[in-house]
Design a protein around this motif. Structure first.
Motif, PDB file in Angstrom:
ATOM      1  N   GLY A   1       0.783  -1.223   0.000  1.00 56.23           N
ATOM      2  CA  GLY A   1       0.000   0.000   0.000  1.00 56.23           C
ATOM      3  C   GLY A   1       0.815   1.272   0.000  1.00 56.23           C
TER       4      GLY A   1
ATOM      5  N   GLY B   1      -7.726   5.789  -3.327  1.00 56.04           N
ATOM      6  CA  GLY B   1      -7.719   5.895  -1.882  1.00 56.04           C
ATOM      7  C   GLY B   1      -8.543   7.053  -1.349  1.00 56.04           C
TER       8      GLY B   1
ATOM      9  N   ARG C   1      -9.267   1.916  -2.056  1.00 55.87           N
ATOM     10  CA  ARG C   1      -7.932   1.329  -1.902  1.00 55.87           C
ATOM     11  C   ARG C   1      -7.371   1.635  -0.506  1.00 55.87           C
ATOM     12  NH1 ARG C   1      -3.502  -0.462  -4.700  1.00 55.87           N
ATOM     13  NH2 ARG C   1      -4.507  -0.254  -6.731  1.00 55.87           N
ATOM     14  N   VAL C   2      -6.802   0.623   0.127  1.00 55.02           N
ATOM     15  CA  VAL C   2      -6.142   0.789   1.420  1.00 55.02           C
ATOM     16  C   VAL C   2      -4.670   1.086   1.161  1.00 55.02           C
ATOM     17  CG1 VAL C   2      -5.551  -0.291   3.606  1.00 55.02           C
ATOM     18  CG2 VAL C   2      -7.752  -0.785   2.521  1.00 55.02           C
ATOM     19  N   THR C   3      -4.197   2.220   1.671  1.00 57.01           N
ATOM     20  CA  THR C   3      -2.799   2.610   1.488  1.00 57.01           C
ATOM     21  C   THR C   3      -2.180   2.960   2.830  1.00 57.01           C
ATOM     22  OG1 THR C   3      -3.100   5.017   1.242  1.00 57.01           O
ATOM     23  CG2 THR C   3      -3.539   3.642  -0.701  1.00 57.01           C
TER      24      THR C   3
ATOM     25  N   CYS D   1      -3.724   6.076   4.146  1.00 59.60           N
ATOM     26  CA  CYS D   1      -5.184   6.062   4.198  1.00 59.60           C
ATOM     27  C   CYS D   1      -5.662   6.963   5.333  1.00 59.60           C
ATOM     28  CB  CYS D   1      -5.677   4.629   4.400  1.00 59.60           C
ATOM     29  SG  CYS D   1      -7.306   4.329   3.710  1.00 59.60           S
TER      30      CYS D   1
ATOM     31  N   CYS E   1     -11.482   6.743   7.462  1.00 59.68           N
ATOM     32  CA  CYS E   1     -11.883   5.382   7.122  1.00 59.68           C
ATOM     33  C   CYS E   1     -11.453   4.408   8.216  1.00 59.68           C
ATOM     34  CB  CYS E   1     -11.324   4.968   5.762  1.00 59.68           C
ATOM     35  SG  CYS E   1      -9.649   4.374   5.785  1.00 59.68           S
TER      36      CYS E   1
ATOM     37  N   CYS F   1      -9.934   1.543   7.851  1.00 63.98           N
ATOM     38  CA  CYS F   1      -8.761   0.723   7.561  1.00 63.98           C
ATOM     39  C   CYS F   1      -7.462   1.431   7.922  1.00 63.98           C
ATOM     40  CB  CYS F   1      -8.745   0.337   6.077  1.00 63.98           C
ATOM     41  SG  CYS F   1      -8.866   1.723   4.944  1.00 63.98           S
TER      42      CYS F   1
ATOM     43  N   ARG G   1      -4.166   2.482   9.693  1.00 65.90           N
ATOM     44  CA  ARG G   1      -3.201   1.630  10.387  1.00 65.90           C
ATOM     45  C   ARG G   1      -2.655   2.350  11.634  1.00 65.90           C
ATOM     46  NH1 ARG G   1       0.018  -0.703   5.079  1.00 65.90           N
ATOM     47  NH2 ARG G   1      -1.858  -1.407   4.014  1.00 65.90           N
TER      48      ARG G   1
ATOM     49  N   ARG H   1     -15.883  -5.363   4.814  1.00 66.49           N
ATOM     50  CA  ARG H   1     -15.228  -4.056   4.803  1.00 66.49           C
ATOM     51  C   ARG H   1     -16.243  -2.920   4.898  1.00 66.49           C
ATOM     52  NH1 ARG H   1     -10.992  -3.011   0.170  1.00 66.49           N
ATOM     53  NH2 ARG H   1     -11.123  -0.979   1.226  1.00 66.49           N
TER      54      ARG H   1
ATOM     55  N   GLN I   1     -16.694  -0.159   7.902  1.00 68.21           N
ATOM     56  CA  GLN I   1     -16.692   1.287   7.667  1.00 68.21           C
ATOM     57  C   GLN I   1     -17.947   1.936   8.258  1.00 68.21           C
ATOM     58  OE1 GLN I   1     -14.181   3.217   6.248  1.00 68.21           O
ATOM     59  NE2 GLN I   1     -15.486   4.855   7.056  1.00 68.21           N
TER      60      GLN I   1
END
Length: 457
Positions: A279, A340, A365-367, A370, A374, A376, A378, A406, A410
């Motif tokens: 990502g 993203g 898209r998970v980057t 991100c 959202c 996802c 990190r 997913r 969210q």
């Protein structure tokens, strides 16, 4: 005995009826009876479509355009029909609407005479379309009565501008679709000749637009991204209230959009952003700068961004310099699994008075960048305070909800962070299975706002 009720109608009513049908059919009614013989001059709407009006002799399945002779015959019959019809209408008081579609006829002098005749007869609406390049003589392309003008495909204005031609003081609506201009400045001069313009639809290459009174503008300025990168775009429309703009991102923007209320933006990068498997961003050099464009839409109340625009807003505007959108109350975004949400935290933080958030599709898209809007995101060594916790959104609308893990994750993130939520509207995909189970999963999610009500639409 059957009574012909239609033929008993007054002449002016029959003229209105004939104006609603293709000109070929209107002309054909003259052979029905003596009653219909002289009604054609009452027609005030003319539609000349060469592709439908006449067909050459077709023997044994021979292709229509297989012989030059049949093509010449077609052009002759079409030209004769238009000439004859306009001659019959020479004493008619007004041509309100004139539509001309040329697919074989290429006699530019003759075609220009038809256009000139329509304009001289007080035409209110003019539609021009051609399969081949046909020149419009700009020297005579003027009218004090024309209100709506559409030019598409093969027709192109040519002349000595701005010294003469193209003057439509009453024109309110202008549509240009894939129209070629002799020079870059000619589009500017063309629009300058329409001082009362209120609606503008452009599907042409453009770099500069100036119109003092236009209120609605739709621009699709696409071109091959291998040609070159646009250094800048200039838009000066101080009265503009609605903008729908689709194009590749420019190096910079110089805009005057003081009255803008609503905008739909589909801006695209010249090169796709490439991510590694984890990502992380692989190529960081991206062309374009939309900071001034965002500054120019600071008065906006409603904004719609495509997935490409989310990408452009992130990579082509430094978050530290992103202007504050004080008046923005409605924000709608579209998601794409290849794009993203990196820009969402900055966008939400810069919209302090946002009331309604509409999202079409939750999968993105998970980057490693991100955004904290959202689920996802990190987590590193410390807990990150989500931008949603500071957001004043009262209405959240999710469209195209499919109920995947997913998406449910969210939804939990939104309901658990948006403290001011009052209404959540969820539009479920039509092909989603086990809809009752899907609804139950969403309804069971915890909500940080005690006022939050969930609706399924």
């Amino acid at each position: 005995m059957d009574t012909d009720l239609i033929s008993n109608l007054p002449d002016d009513v029959l003229g209105k009826i004939l104006s609603l049908v293709p000109t070929k059919l209107a002309a054909a009614t003259s052979v029905l009876s003596k009653r219909w013989r002289n009604l054609l001059p009452l027609v005030d709407s003319l539609d000349f479509d060469e592709s439908m009006l006449f067909y050459p002799d077709n023997k044994d399945g021979e292709d229509e355009a297989s012989s030059d002779e049949s093509g010449l015959g077609r052009r002759h019959r079409f030209s004769h029909f238009v000439d004859k019809t306009l001659a019959l209408l020479s004493n008619a008081p007004l041509i309100k609407r004139f539509s001309l579609k040329c697919f074989y006829e290429n006699d530019e002098a003759r075609i220009n005479s038809w256009i000139r005749t329509a304009l001289e007869r007080g035409c209110l609406e003019l539609n021009l379309e051609a399969a081949n390049y046909l020149c419009i003589d700009s020297q005579y392309f003027t009218s004090n009565t024309l209100v709506k003008l559409t030019i598409s495909d093969g027709f192109y204005p040519e002349g000595h501008l701005p010294s003469g031609g193209v003057f439509f003081p009453a024109l309110k609506t202008l549509t240009l679709v894939e129209v070629s201009f002799a020079s870059r400045d000619m589009l500017e001069f063309f629009i300058h000749g329409c001082p009362a313009l209120e609606e503008l639809f452009l599907c042409v290459w453009m770099q500069y637009l100036s119109s003092p009174n236009v209120k609605r503008v739709t621009i699709t300025s696409d071109f091959d991204d291998n040609v070159y990168q646009l250094p800048s775009i200039r838009i000066k429309t101080p009265s503009l209230m609605y903008l729908d703009y689709s194009s590749y991102v420019a190096g910079d923007y110089y805009v005057v959009l003081d009255s803008l209320v609503e905008a739909r933006l589909d801006l695209r990068l010249y090169e796709s952003i490439i991510y590694d498997d984890d990502g992380s961003l692989w190529n960081e050099e991206v062309f374009g700068n939309v900071t001034n464009l965002i500054e120019g839409i600071r008065t906006i109340k409603s904004l719609h961004l495509s997935p490409n625009s989310l990408e452009v807003f992130y990579f082509c505007c430094d978050s530290d310099f992103m202007p504050v959108l004080e008046d923005l109350v409605n924000l709608a975004i579209e998601s794409d699994k290849e794009k993203g949400w990196e820009v969402m935290p900055s966008l939400l933080n810069k919209s302090p008075n946002l009331q309604t958030l509409v999202i079409k599709g939750l999968v993105h898209r998970v980057t490693d960048c991100c955004g904290d809007a959202c689920a996802c995101i990190r987590m590193m060594d410390r807990e990150i305070v989500s931008c949603l916790s500071r957001c004043r959104v009262k209405v959240l609308e999710i469209l195209g909800y499919g109920g995947s893990f997913r998406e449910l994750k969210q939804m939990r993130h939104f309901l658990g962070k948006l403290r001011c939520l009052e209404t959540v509207r969820v539009g479920v995909k039509e092909d989603s299975k086990k809809s009752n189970y899907l609804v139950a999963n969403v309804m069971a999610l915890p909500r940080v706002s005690s006022k939050c009500k969930i609706q399924f639409i």
